[in-house]
Design an enzyme around this catalytic site. Sequence first.
Site, short mmCIF file in Angstrom:
data_model
loop_
_atom_site.label_atom_id
_atom_site.label_comp_id
_atom_site.label_asym_id
_atom_site.label_seq_id
_atom_site.Cartn_x
_atom_site.Cartn_y
_atom_site.Cartn_z
N SER A 133 54.51 -26.75 16.49
CA SER A 133 53.92 -26.11 17.66
C SER A 133 54.80 -26.24 18.89
O SER A 133 54.63 -25.49 19.85
CB SER A 133 52.55 -26.73 17.97
OG SER A 133 51.69 -26.64 16.88
N HIS A 154 55.55 -20.13 13.08
CA HIS A 154 54.39 -20.85 13.61
C HIS A 154 53.10 -20.06 13.39
O HIS A 154 52.83 -19.07 14.08
CB HIS A 154 54.59 -21.15 15.10
CG HIS A 154 53.47 -21.90 15.71
ND1 HIS A 154 53.03 -21.68 17.01
CD2 HIS A 154 52.66 -22.87 15.20
CE1 HIS A 154 52.02 -22.50 17.26
NE2 HIS A 154 51.77 -23.22 16.19
N GLU A 166 54.23 -16.77 15.29
CA GLU A 166 55.38 -16.80 16.19
C GLU A 166 56.63 -17.10 15.38
O GLU A 166 56.67 -18.08 14.63
CB GLU A 166 55.20 -17.88 17.27
CG GLU A 166 54.15 -17.56 18.30
CD GLU A 166 54.00 -18.67 19.33
OE1 GLU A 166 53.90 -18.37 20.53
OE2 GLU A 166 53.95 -19.86 18.92
N ASN A 205 51.30 -21.49 23.06
CA ASN A 205 50.97 -22.82 23.56
C ASN A 205 51.52 -23.06 24.96
O ASN A 205 50.97 -23.87 25.72
CB ASN A 205 51.46 -23.90 22.60
CG ASN A 205 50.56 -24.04 21.40
OD1 ASN A 205 49.35 -23.90 21.50
ND2 ASN A 205 51.14 -24.28 20.24
#
Length: 298
Positions: A133, A154, A166, A205
């Site tokens: 992450s 991801h 991602e 994130n």
Amino acid sequence: MDGLGNGQGNTPADGITRVGVVGCGQMGAGIAEVCARAGLDVRVAETTGEALELGRTRLVNSLGRAVERGKATAAQRDAALERLSFTTDLGEFADRDLVVEAVVENEQVKTEIFHVLDQVVTRPDAILASNTSAIPLVNLAVATSRPAQVLGVHFFNPAQVQRLVELVPALTTSEETVERAERLVTEVLGKHAIRAQDRSGFVVNGLLVPYLLSAVRMFEAGAASRDDIDRGMELGCAHPQGPLKLADLIGLDTVASIAESMYQEHKEPLYAPPPLLLRMVAAGHLGRKSGAGFYAYP
């Protein structure tokens, strides 16, 4: 196609038919399920036999729920299970075309895994990917002798449902590797791919975690109750889940780890994990996966 894949055995992208997944926790099991549902041969590795059995049970139960909810047929479930195999020996990943690492957010642990994968995966064009992450991909890439074939892939939790992936190339990653991964994600797995720079937090994130941390700080300061914070964002901003519920779903240890990684890279105070979050993690109150977080989960 929904996030579970169509279960029809899609055409492989660039010869990627054999996938390895390192880790069979919540994310690893989800990634393995998505790949198996899409018709790929999937081998899953865990560190111990006990962890492997827990992961196998997690996968079987998830596929069972998909049938119960009408997201898959019993035949599709059985076909996906036949495509899954399990091991505690990374040496059995020698023939894999793609390996996705999905273990704890710890750079040292991930680096050691990539070093081992580099030694055992024999296919010269194999892609080594991480579901991290926030950890810099270049640090994992340079632990191998094939840094051009390392990137971040991801997935989001739960991987069986969430449509976004991602793709995060390191400075060393070749464009060919990114394109192969993108074709697999979009054409075979049926996901939507976006590209992100190799910076802590990536796209999602980088935006989401500061928001979650702000909600924790608001609750910690007593500015609003837990329920009012979540209800405010759900009803006032049409969010499907309030930030504290979402943090529990993600895992408070994961949120804290991402926040710490972002803070270390950018030195932005708003990225630093709040004291309450750190104390909850220290107490083992990690959210849904531990049964207690901002909410209780019997």
